[in-house]
Design a protein around this motif. Structure first.
Motif, mmCIF file in Angstrom:
data_model
loop_
_atom_site.group_PDB
_atom_site.id
_atom_site.type_symbol
_atom_site.label_atom_id
_atom_site.label_comp_id
_atom_site.label_asym_id
_atom_site.label_seq_id
_atom_site.Cartn_x
_atom_site.Cartn_y
_atom_site.Cartn_z
ATOM 1 N N ARG A 180 -4.205 -6.384 -2.236
ATOM 2 C CA ARG A 180 -5.275 -6.238 -1.242
ATOM 3 C C ARG A 180 -4.692 -5.959 0.143
ATOM 4 N NH1 ARG A 180 -7.688 -10.749 -3.870
ATOM 5 N NH2 ARG A 180 -6.821 -12.104 -2.237
ATOM 6 N N HIS A 181 -3.531 -6.512 0.439
ATOM 7 C CA HIS A 181 -2.954 -6.411 1.777
ATOM 8 C C HIS A 181 -2.282 -5.064 2.033
ATOM 9 C CE1 HIS A 181 -1.180 -7.986 5.508
ATOM 10 N NE2 HIS A 181 -0.068 -7.359 5.157
ATOM 11 N N PHE A 182 -1.501 -4.580 1.059
ATOM 12 C CA PHE A 182 -0.654 -3.411 1.300
ATOM 13 C C PHE A 182 -1.283 -2.126 0.767
ATOM 14 C CE2 PHE A 182 2.434 -6.913 1.294
ATOM 15 C CZ PHE A 182 3.028 -6.687 2.529
ATOM 16 N N ARG A 183 -1.363 -1.126 1.642
ATOM 17 C CA ARG A 183 -1.906 0.161 1.228
ATOM 18 C C ARG A 183 -0.905 0.946 0.377
ATOM 19 N NH1 ARG A 183 -3.245 -0.333 6.727
ATOM 20 N NH2 ARG A 183 -5.449 -0.783 7.063
ATOM 21 N N GLN A 184 0.402 0.673 0.571
ATOM 22 C CA GLN A 184 1.433 1.337 -0.220
ATOM 23 C C GLN A 184 2.157 0.330 -1.124
ATOM 24 O OE1 GLN A 184 3.807 4.531 1.732
ATOM 25 N NE2 GLN A 184 2.978 3.744 3.650
ATOM 26 N N GLY A 185 1.482 -0.737 -1.466
ATOM 27 C CA GLY A 185 2.116 -1.772 -2.282
ATOM 28 C C GLY A 185 2.115 -1.423 -3.763
ATOM 29 N N ALA A 186 3.108 -1.928 -4.472
ATOM 30 C CA ALA A 186 3.192 -1.725 -5.921
ATOM 31 C C ALA A 186 3.840 -2.957 -6.541
ATOM 32 C CB ALA A 186 3.999 -0.474 -6.254
ATOM 33 N N VAL A 187 3.397 -3.323 -7.731
ATOM 34 C CA VAL A 187 3.897 -4.498 -8.438
ATOM 35 C C VAL A 187 4.805 -4.060 -9.581
ATOM 36 C CG1 VAL A 187 3.253 -6.563 -9.749
ATOM 37 C CG2 VAL A 187 1.811 -5.788 -7.853
ATOM 38 N N PHE A 188 5.985 -4.708 -9.680
ATOM 39 C CA PHE A 188 6.953 -4.337 -10.709
ATOM 40 C C PHE A 188 7.497 -5.595 -11.404
ATOM 41 C CE2 PHE A 188 7.138 -0.765 -7.762
ATOM 42 C CZ PHE A 188 7.103 0.316 -8.620
ATOM 43 N N PRO A 189 7.090 -5.845 -12.641
ATOM 44 C CA PRO A 189 7.750 -6.903 -13.416
ATOM 45 C C PRO A 189 9.173 -6.463 -13.768
ATOM 46 C CG PRO A 189 5.601 -6.329 -14.326
ATOM 47 C CD PRO A 189 5.950 -5.273 -13.342
ATOM 48 N N VAL A 190 10.135 -7.385 -13.636
ATOM 49 C CA VAL A 190 11.527 -7.083 -13.967
ATOM 50 C C VAL A 190 12.144 -8.279 -14.671
ATOM 51 C CG1 VAL A 190 11.790 -5.567 -11.953
ATOM 52 C CG2 VAL A 190 12.495 -7.959 -11.795
ATOM 53 N N THR A 191 13.270 -8.058 -15.325
ATOM 54 C CA THR A 191 14.062 -9.147 -15.866
ATOM 55 C C THR A 191 15.536 -8.773 -15.799
ATOM 56 O OG1 THR A 191 14.680 -10.350 -17.876
ATOM 57 C CG2 THR A 191 13.488 -8.289 -18.194
ATOM 58 N N VAL A 192 16.323 -9.632 -15.159
ATOM 59 C CA VAL A 192 17.770 -9.424 -15.096
ATOM 60 C C VAL A 192 18.439 -9.917 -16.372
ATOM 61 C CG1 VAL A 192 19.888 -10.133 -13.897
ATOM 62 C CG2 VAL A 192 17.884 -9.458 -12.585
ATOM 63 N N GLN A 217 1.732 -12.397 6.394
ATOM 64 C CA GLN A 217 1.469 -12.580 7.814
ATOM 65 C C GLN A 217 2.364 -11.677 8.671
ATOM 66 O OE1 GLN A 217 -0.877 -14.486 9.217
ATOM 67 N NE2 GLN A 217 -1.636 -15.228 7.255
ATOM 68 N N GLU A 218 3.578 -11.410 8.191
ATOM 69 C CA GLU A 218 4.566 -10.704 9.006
ATOM 70 C C GLU A 218 4.545 -9.189 8.818
ATOM 71 O OE1 GLU A 218 6.403 -12.168 11.271
ATOM 72 O OE2 GLU A 218 5.712 -14.174 10.766
ATOM 73 N N LEU A 219 4.163 -8.712 7.664
ATOM 74 C CA LEU A 219 4.336 -7.301 7.330
ATOM 75 C C LEU A 219 3.085 -6.470 7.601
ATOM 76 C CD1 LEU A 219 6.362 -7.621 4.016
ATOM 77 C CD2 LEU A 219 7.135 -6.486 6.099
ATOM 78 N N ASP A 220 3.297 -5.307 8.170
ATOM 79 C CA ASP A 220 2.229 -4.349 8.416
ATOM 80 C C ASP A 220 1.700 -3.829 7.072
ATOM 81 O OD1 ASP A 220 1.022 -1.634 8.842
ATOM 82 O OD2 ASP A 220 1.531 -2.069 10.924
ATOM 83 N N PRO A 221 0.373 -3.725 6.920
ATOM 84 C CA PRO A 221 -0.188 -3.243 5.649
ATOM 85 C C PRO A 221 0.262 -1.851 5.252
ATOM 86 C CG PRO A 221 -1.889 -4.301 6.962
ATOM 87 C CD PRO A 221 -0.680 -4.175 7.852
ATOM 88 N N ASP A 222 0.718 -1.032 6.215
ATOM 89 C CA ASP A 222 1.165 0.326 5.906
ATOM 90 C C ASP A 222 2.644 0.394 5.537
ATOM 91 O OD1 ASP A 222 -1.244 1.804 6.238
ATOM 92 O OD2 ASP A 222 -1.068 1.514 8.403
ATOM 93 N N ARG A 223 3.341 -0.713 5.599
ATOM 94 C CA ARG A 223 4.768 -0.718 5.300
ATOM 95 C C ARG A 223 4.986 -0.541 3.795
ATOM 96 N NH1 ARG A 223 7.383 -0.251 9.403
ATOM 97 N NH2 ARG A 223 7.124 -2.286 10.361
ATOM 98 N N PRO A 224 5.859 0.387 3.378
ATOM 99 C CA PRO A 224 6.170 0.491 1.936
ATOM 100 C C PRO A 224 6.742 -0.834 1.433
ATOM 101 C CG PRO A 224 7.028 2.384 3.142
ATOM 102 C CD PRO A 224 6.572 1.390 4.182
ATOM 103 N N THR A 225 6.078 -1.421 0.463
ATOM 104 C CA THR A 225 6.446 -2.753 -0.010
ATOM 105 C C THR A 225 6.211 -2.859 -1.507
ATOM 106 O OG1 THR A 225 5.723 -3.673 2.114
ATOM 107 C CG2 THR A 225 6.076 -5.230 0.336
ATOM 108 N N VAL A 226 7.105 -3.579 -2.190
ATOM 109 C CA VAL A 226 6.912 -3.852 -3.611
ATOM 110 C C VAL A 226 6.969 -5.358 -3.830
ATOM 111 C CG1 VAL A 226 7.841 -1.644 -4.378
ATOM 112 C CG2 VAL A 226 9.378 -3.604 -4.154
ATOM 113 N N LEU A 227 6.242 -5.811 -4.845
ATOM 114 C CA LEU A 227 6.289 -7.195 -5.298
ATOM 115 C C LEU A 227 6.964 -7.220 -6.655
ATOM 116 C CD1 LEU A 227 5.429 -10.188 -4.914
ATOM 117 C CD2 LEU A 227 3.337 -9.614 -6.156
#
Length: 251
Positions: A192-204, A139-149
């Motif tokens: 679907r929301h982010f045009r510059q979105g990318a998903v990254f699985p991680v483990t600490v 709801q808060e973030l612009d779809p063009d904002r560089p964002t990662v999940l």
């Protein structure tokens, strides 16, 4: 040419870290800066050294098989980039992520950030709060904002081999029948929301051999045990690459 027409880089670029309580925001930061010691960091800077000391203290605790206290308020970590700008990582209080109506300051900071790192762990006892945090961010973030999940705590649910497949192509891997439906839906709504979105699985925490590098204490909390972080650098490199490409013209 007037000064107004000259392109100028902003001095500070903010990366908001957003997610529910105990999702792994602070520990992922510490693992990245503690283990990898990224080459882009200019250490001849007082704010940078202060941030690195904080990360090193957390990293040392994790390596010593000790839990790290949760974030109780937003914390800003400033680090000087070798390209001449400052990166400010704003580590949000997870408790505020699920109710933005009562935490408008954090929501506004998320909205105004230059980039965002959204965290969600494998659905479990924290599933409702985690999903709410992601939905609020959409709801808060612009779809063009560089964002990662970032998908955290993968070691509790995947083998090292499956984790590697998940990291290679998260959405394709998520189509498996035995994959968490809740997590897949969160990933799909994000992409679907982010045009510059990318998903990254991680483990600490990672794995010790074939076993997750943690155990459960008497309160049901995950305690690190000879941790082996995996792929925590990838989302940071992605976001920093996007920020480094950005050019703006000041009015």
């Amino acid at each position: 040419m007037s000064n107004a027409a000259v392109a100028a880089e902003p001095t500070t670029r903010t990366v908001a870290l957003w997610g529910a309580t105990q999702v792994g925001k602070t520990t992922t930061l510490a693992a990245y800066f503690g283990k990898h010691r990224p080459a882009w960091v200019v250490r001849d800077d007082s704010d940078t050294r202060m941030s690195l000391r904080s990360f090193q203290e957390i990293w040392n605790a994790l390596q010593g098989n000790r839990l790290v206290p949760g974030t109780t308020m937003a914390i800003d970590h400033r680090l000087r980039h070798r390209e001449g700008f400052t990166v400010l990582f704003r580590d949000m209080h997870g408790g505020n992520a699920r109710n933005v109506l009562t935490s408008r300051e954090d929501a506004e900071a998320l909205y105004r950030a230059d980039a965002a790192m959204m965290f969600i762990d494998w659905p479990g006892t924290n599933a409702v709060a985690g999903r709410a945090a992601i939905e609020n961010a959409l709801q808060e973030l612009d779809p063009d904002r560089p964002t990662v999940l970032l998908i955290t705590k993968c070691e509790s649910h995947l083998s090292m081999a499956d984790f590697a497949l998940f990291a290679m192509d998260p959405l394709e891997f998520a189509q498996r029948q035995d994959f968490s439906r809740e997590l897949r839906e969160s990933m799909e709504s994000f992409t679907r929301h982010f045009r510059q979105g990318a998903v990254f699985p991680v483990t600490v925490y990672g794995w010790n051999g074939t076993r997750p590098a943690h155990f459960y204490d008497e309160f049901g909390r995950l305690v690190p045990w000879h941790i082996q972080p995996a792929l925590v650098e990838r989302p940071f490199e992605h976001i920093l690459g996007k920020l480094g490409q950005r050019k703006e013209v000041t009015p």
